[in-house]
Write a protein that holds these residues in place. Sequence first.
Motif, PDB file in Angstrom:
ATOM      1  N   VAL A  62      -2.098   9.999  -4.715  1.00 51.95           N
ATOM      2  CA  VAL A  62      -2.342  11.059  -4.077  1.00 51.95           C
ATOM      3  C   VAL A  62      -1.978  10.723  -2.685  1.00 51.95           C
ATOM      4  CG1 VAL A  62      -4.124  12.824  -2.994  1.00 51.95           C
ATOM      5  CG2 VAL A  62      -3.886  12.222  -5.533  1.00 51.95           C
ATOM      6  N   LYS A  63      -2.585   9.893  -1.706  1.00 54.68           N
ATOM      7  CA  LYS A  63      -2.273   9.461  -0.485  1.00 54.68           C
ATOM      8  C   LYS A  63      -1.142   9.338  -0.138  1.00 54.68           C
ATOM      9  CE  LYS A  63      -3.771   6.752   3.429  1.00 54.68           C
ATOM     10  NZ  LYS A  63      -2.322   6.185   3.791  1.00 54.68           N
ATOM     11  N   GLU A  64      -0.344   8.475  -1.006  1.00 57.10           N
ATOM     12  CA  GLU A  64       1.077   8.171  -0.778  1.00 57.10           C
ATOM     13  C   GLU A  64       2.028   9.321  -0.790  1.00 57.10           C
ATOM     14  OE1 GLU A  64       2.133   5.085   0.367  1.00 57.10           O
ATOM     15  OE2 GLU A  64      -0.034   4.725   0.200  1.00 57.10           O
ATOM     16  N   ILE A  65       1.751  10.196  -1.914  1.00 60.70           N
ATOM     17  CA  ILE A  65       2.424  11.404  -2.166  1.00 60.70           C
ATOM     18  C   ILE A  65       2.218  12.277  -0.762  1.00 60.70           C
ATOM     19  CG2 ILE A  65       2.610  13.610  -3.445  1.00 60.70           C
ATOM     20  CD1 ILE A  65       1.920  11.887  -5.958  1.00 60.70           C
ATOM     21  N   VAL A  66       1.074  12.635  -0.413  1.00 56.03           N
ATOM     22  CA  VAL A  66       1.015  13.490   0.608  1.00 56.03           C
ATOM     23  C   VAL A  66       1.319  12.931   2.096  1.00 56.03           C
ATOM     24  CG1 VAL A  66      -0.964  14.727   2.111  1.00 56.03           C
ATOM     25  CG2 VAL A  66      -0.863  14.578  -0.674  1.00 56.03           C
ATOM     26  N   GLU A  67       1.398  11.866   2.195  1.00 58.57           N
ATOM     27  CA  GLU A  67       1.760  10.887   3.276  1.00 58.57           C
ATOM     28  C   GLU A  67       3.353  11.083   3.552  1.00 58.57           C
ATOM     29  OE1 GLU A  67       0.289   7.345   5.903  1.00 58.57           O
ATOM     30  OE2 GLU A  67       0.664   6.772   3.725  1.00 58.57           O
ATOM     31  N   VAL A  68       4.173  10.754   2.388  1.00 58.21           N
ATOM     32  CA  VAL A  68       5.395  10.967   2.235  1.00 58.21           C
ATOM     33  C   VAL A  68       5.984  12.492   2.429  1.00 58.21           C
ATOM     34  CG1 VAL A  68       7.470  10.673   0.777  1.00 58.21           C
ATOM     35  CG2 VAL A  68       6.011   8.753   1.002  1.00 58.21           C
ATOM     36  N   ALA A  69       5.302  13.256   1.811  1.00 62.12           N
ATOM     37  CA  ALA A  69       5.480  14.765   2.058  1.00 62.12           C
ATOM     38  C   ALA A  69       5.191  15.148   3.472  1.00 62.12           C
ATOM     39  CB  ALA A  69       4.813  15.588   1.163  1.00 62.12           C
ATOM     40  N   VAL A  77      -0.600  17.643   9.375  1.00 55.02           N
ATOM     41  CA  VAL A  77      -1.034  17.627   7.929  1.00 55.02           C
ATOM     42  C   VAL A  77      -2.232  16.771   7.831  1.00 55.02           C
ATOM     43  CG1 VAL A  77      -0.750  17.473   5.404  1.00 55.02           C
ATOM     44  CG2 VAL A  77       1.289  18.255   6.906  1.00 55.02           C
ATOM     45  N   ALA A  78      -3.546  17.222   7.058  1.00 54.99           N
ATOM     46  CA  ALA A  78      -4.488  16.255   6.827  1.00 54.99           C
ATOM     47  C   ALA A  78      -4.758  16.304   5.556  1.00 54.99           C
ATOM     48  CB  ALA A  78      -5.611  17.034   7.718  1.00 54.99           C
ATOM     49  N   LEU A  79      -5.365  15.311   5.183  1.00 51.47           N
ATOM     50  CA  LEU A  79      -5.833  15.256   3.453  1.00 51.47           C
ATOM     51  C   LEU A  79      -7.042  15.200   3.362  1.00 51.47           C
ATOM     52  CD1 LEU A  79      -4.839  14.574   0.613  1.00 51.47           C
ATOM     53  CD2 LEU A  79      -4.729  12.002   1.117  1.00 51.47           C
ATOM     54  N   HIS A  80      -7.695  16.252   2.398  1.00 53.20           N
ATOM     55  CA  HIS A  80      -9.053  16.318   2.278  1.00 53.20           C
ATOM     56  C   HIS A  80      -9.053  16.243   0.647  1.00 53.20           C
ATOM     57  CE1 HIS A  80     -13.087  17.684   2.094  1.00 53.20           C
ATOM     58  NE2 HIS A  80     -13.045  18.277   0.861  1.00 53.20           N
ATOM     59  N   LEU A  81     -10.003  14.884   0.296  1.00 50.64           N
ATOM     60  CA  LEU A  81     -10.112  14.775  -1.139  1.00 50.64           C
ATOM     61  C   LEU A  81     -11.592  14.977  -1.542  1.00 50.64           C
ATOM     62  CD1 LEU A  81      -8.824  11.015  -1.108  1.00 50.64           C
ATOM     63  CD2 LEU A  81      -7.712  12.971  -1.723  1.00 50.64           C
ATOM     64  N   GLU A  82     -11.843  15.733  -2.604  1.00 50.36           N
ATOM     65  CA  GLU A  82     -12.996  16.346  -2.964  1.00 50.36           C
ATOM     66  C   GLU A  82     -13.484  15.505  -4.159  1.00 50.36           C
ATOM     67  OE1 GLU A  82     -12.383  20.492  -4.110  1.00 50.36           O
ATOM     68  OE2 GLU A  82     -11.560  20.905  -1.871  1.00 50.36           O
ATOM     69  N   ILE A  83     -14.324  14.508  -3.855  1.00 49.88           N
ATOM     70  CA  ILE A  83     -14.732  13.507  -4.783  1.00 49.88           C
ATOM     71  C   ILE A  83     -15.962  13.950  -5.076  1.00 49.88           C
ATOM     72  CG2 ILE A  83     -15.053  11.001  -5.187  1.00 49.88           C
ATOM     73  CD1 ILE A  83     -12.994  10.300  -3.041  1.00 49.88           C
ATOM     74  N   SER A  84     -16.264  13.801  -6.482  1.00 57.96           N
ATOM     75  CA  SER A  84     -17.470  14.121  -6.944  1.00 57.96           C
ATOM     76  C   SER A  84     -18.043  13.056  -7.840  1.00 57.96           C
ATOM     77  CB  SER A  84     -17.449  15.347  -7.821  1.00 57.96           C
ATOM     78  OG  SER A  84     -16.776  15.060  -8.971  1.00 57.96           O
TER      79      SER A  84
END
Length: 84
Positions: A62-69, A77-84
């Motif tokens: 996930v982080k790599e895909i969003v970072e490259v994109a 662009v910021a990344l928010h991970l909804e971890i439960s």
Amino acid sequence: MALVTTKEMFKHAQKNGYAVPAFNIDDLNGLKAILKGCEEMQSPVIIAVTSGSLKFIGKEYVKEIVEVASNTVTVPVALHLEIS
């Protein structure tokens, strides 16, 4: 543009009086479409990933895909991970 923190993003938005959209992604095609639209609108964006999507995509990717994109656009662009 490299990934930014939501703290940076919200500080700028509050100072300049605008809202920041957040979109959940399930795949690369959705991410690319969101970033294309935000680029056209010159809007910063938060990319959110639910715990279900995180399991589906794979947290190691996930982080790599969003970072490259995010490096393909000129908007923050910021990344928010909804971890439960």
